[in-house]
Design an enzyme around this catalytic site. Structure first.
Site, PDB file in Angstrom:
ATOM      1  N   LYS A  54       5.644   3.633 -81.358  1.00 18.91           N
ATOM      2  CA  LYS A  54       6.066   2.357 -81.960  1.00 18.91           C
ATOM      3  C   LYS A  54       6.723   1.469 -80.891  1.00 18.91           C
ATOM      4  CE  LYS A  54       6.679   4.398 -86.513  1.00 18.91           C
ATOM      5  NZ  LYS A  54       7.580   5.051 -87.460  1.00 18.91           N
ATOM      6  N   GLN A  98      13.485   6.694 -88.601  1.00 18.28           N
ATOM      7  CA  GLN A  98      12.388   7.658 -88.601  1.00 18.28           C
ATOM      8  C   GLN A  98      12.723   8.839 -89.519  1.00 18.28           C
ATOM      9  OE1 GLN A  98       9.381   7.222 -86.933  1.00 18.28           O
ATOM     10  NE2 GLN A  98       8.728   9.081 -87.994  1.00 18.28           N
ATOM     11  N   ASP A 121       9.939  -1.407 -92.751  1.00 20.26           N
ATOM     12  CA  ASP A 121       9.147  -0.285 -93.292  1.00 20.26           C
ATOM     13  C   ASP A 121       8.827  -0.518 -94.773  1.00 20.26           C
ATOM     14  OD1 ASP A 121       8.322   1.657 -91.523  1.00 20.26           O
ATOM     15  OD2 ASP A 121      10.213   2.772 -91.562  1.00 20.26           O
TER      16      ASP A 121
END
Ligand code: NAP
Length: 294
Positions: A54, A98, A121
């Site tokens: 990412k 994460q 997200d």
């Protein structure tokens, strides 16, 4: 039947190129650039790899990227304080944490502590709720990637029977909602299947569009498919193989078996997978623009 392979790698590159051009324009106008922060707790190798890719992808399009790394024994309070600090930093546009997190940390508390305006997200209940009622929101990256593939390949979705295999919060559920929305891609008649669904094969057989997110390697076979169906495979699995690496990557669909029955199909790897990071970057740019337009 002619089958078109949906090239997720190519579309992801196009999306990233478009983001890169837009970010370069911001730099030319002497604006600041979007900034994405990732938090990672512990040393799970898969999580480290995801975060590194990412970070690399963000930098490749000119998005500033920072990673906050914490040991497994960080307290929940300390993590929540860090999130609060980032929420209040005006220079940061996107924040992702994460997953998975260590057991002593509540995932829902962490997600709910992220400022919904920075929740690129799209996991915060406010963004999920807005998505459900069709208000502008951050759509989580994998479902957004699936929609983008359908859009870029101009696949007709209106009035089609879309069968979604899986009802997870991050893939199956949002996709089932999005595919039923009064929009494009959408306007489909959606059936959601899960582990308690009876006679799964006969339901799959009715699908004009089949979206697979069940987490079971090569589960879907050719004899389950309605001829001419569009098949989108979200699954990613590493299975043993007789090659140099000793493994290969497959999806929830038995690609070689199924492809000949389909009009369009995503391969694994190279289908939905590459889209996820591209859409995360797209959400980060969107967050930046929302802030600067307001
Ligand atoms: P998940 O949380 O494990 O959910 C799987 C869903 O499939 C559940 O709803 C489960 O039903 C259902 N299911 C499992 N076995 C089934 C069966 N035999 N018949 C019918 N339904 C069944 O998985 P996920 O997080 O959604 O991920 C799904 C797959 O996508 C995984 O392979 C994952 O690695 C992959 N993935 C890829 C990306 C990407 O970037 N491409 C992103 C996320 C996930 P219940 O609800 O009844 O348990």
């Amino acid at each position: 039947m002619t089958t078109k392979i949906i090239d997720g790698k190519l579309i992801a590159k196009k999306v990233k190129d478009e983001i890169k051009t837009e970010v370069a324009g911001l730099i030319d106008n002497n604006d600041s650039t979007p900034h994405l922060v990732a938090i990672i707790v512990g040393d799970d190798p898969a999580s480290q790899t995801y975060v590194a890719s990412k970070e690399k992808a963000a930098r490749s399009v000119g998005i500033t990227s920072s990673v906050y790394k914490f040991p497994t024994d960080i307290s929940e309070e300390e993590l929540l304080n860090t999130i609060d600090f980032i929420n209040n930093d005006d220079e940061i546009n996107g924040l992702i944490v994460q997953l998975p997190l260590p057991e002593h940390i509540s995932v829902s508390k962490v997600i709910e502590s992220i400022d919904p305006e920075k929740d690129v997200d799209g996991f915060h209940p406010i963004n999920v709720g807005k998505m459900v009622i069709g208000q502008p929101s951050f759509i989580s990256a994998t479902p957004a990637g699936v929609l983008e593939l359908l859009k870029r390949y101009k696949i007709e979705t209106e009035g089609k029977h879309c069968v979604v295999l899986g009802r997870s919060n991050i893939v199956g559920s949002p996709l089932s909602i999005l595919m039923s929305k009064k929009s494009y891609p959408g306007n489909s008649t959606v059936t959601v299947c899960h582990s308690k669904t009876k006679d799964l094969s006969s339901i799959i057989k009715q699908a004009d569009i089949l979206i697979c997110a069940i987490g079971s390697p090569q589960f879907v076979k050719a004899d389950m498919i309605k001829p001419g169906a569009v098949v989108i495979d979200v699954g990613i699995h590493r299975i043993p193989a007789d090659n140099e690496k000793g493994y290969k990557i497959v999806g929830d669909v038995d690609f070689e078996d199924v492809r000949r029955e389909t009009s369009y199909i995503t391969p694994v790897p190279g289908g939905v997978g590459p889209m996820t990071i591209a859409m995360l970057l797209s959400n980060t740019l969107l967050s930046f623009k929302k802030k600067h337009d307001s």
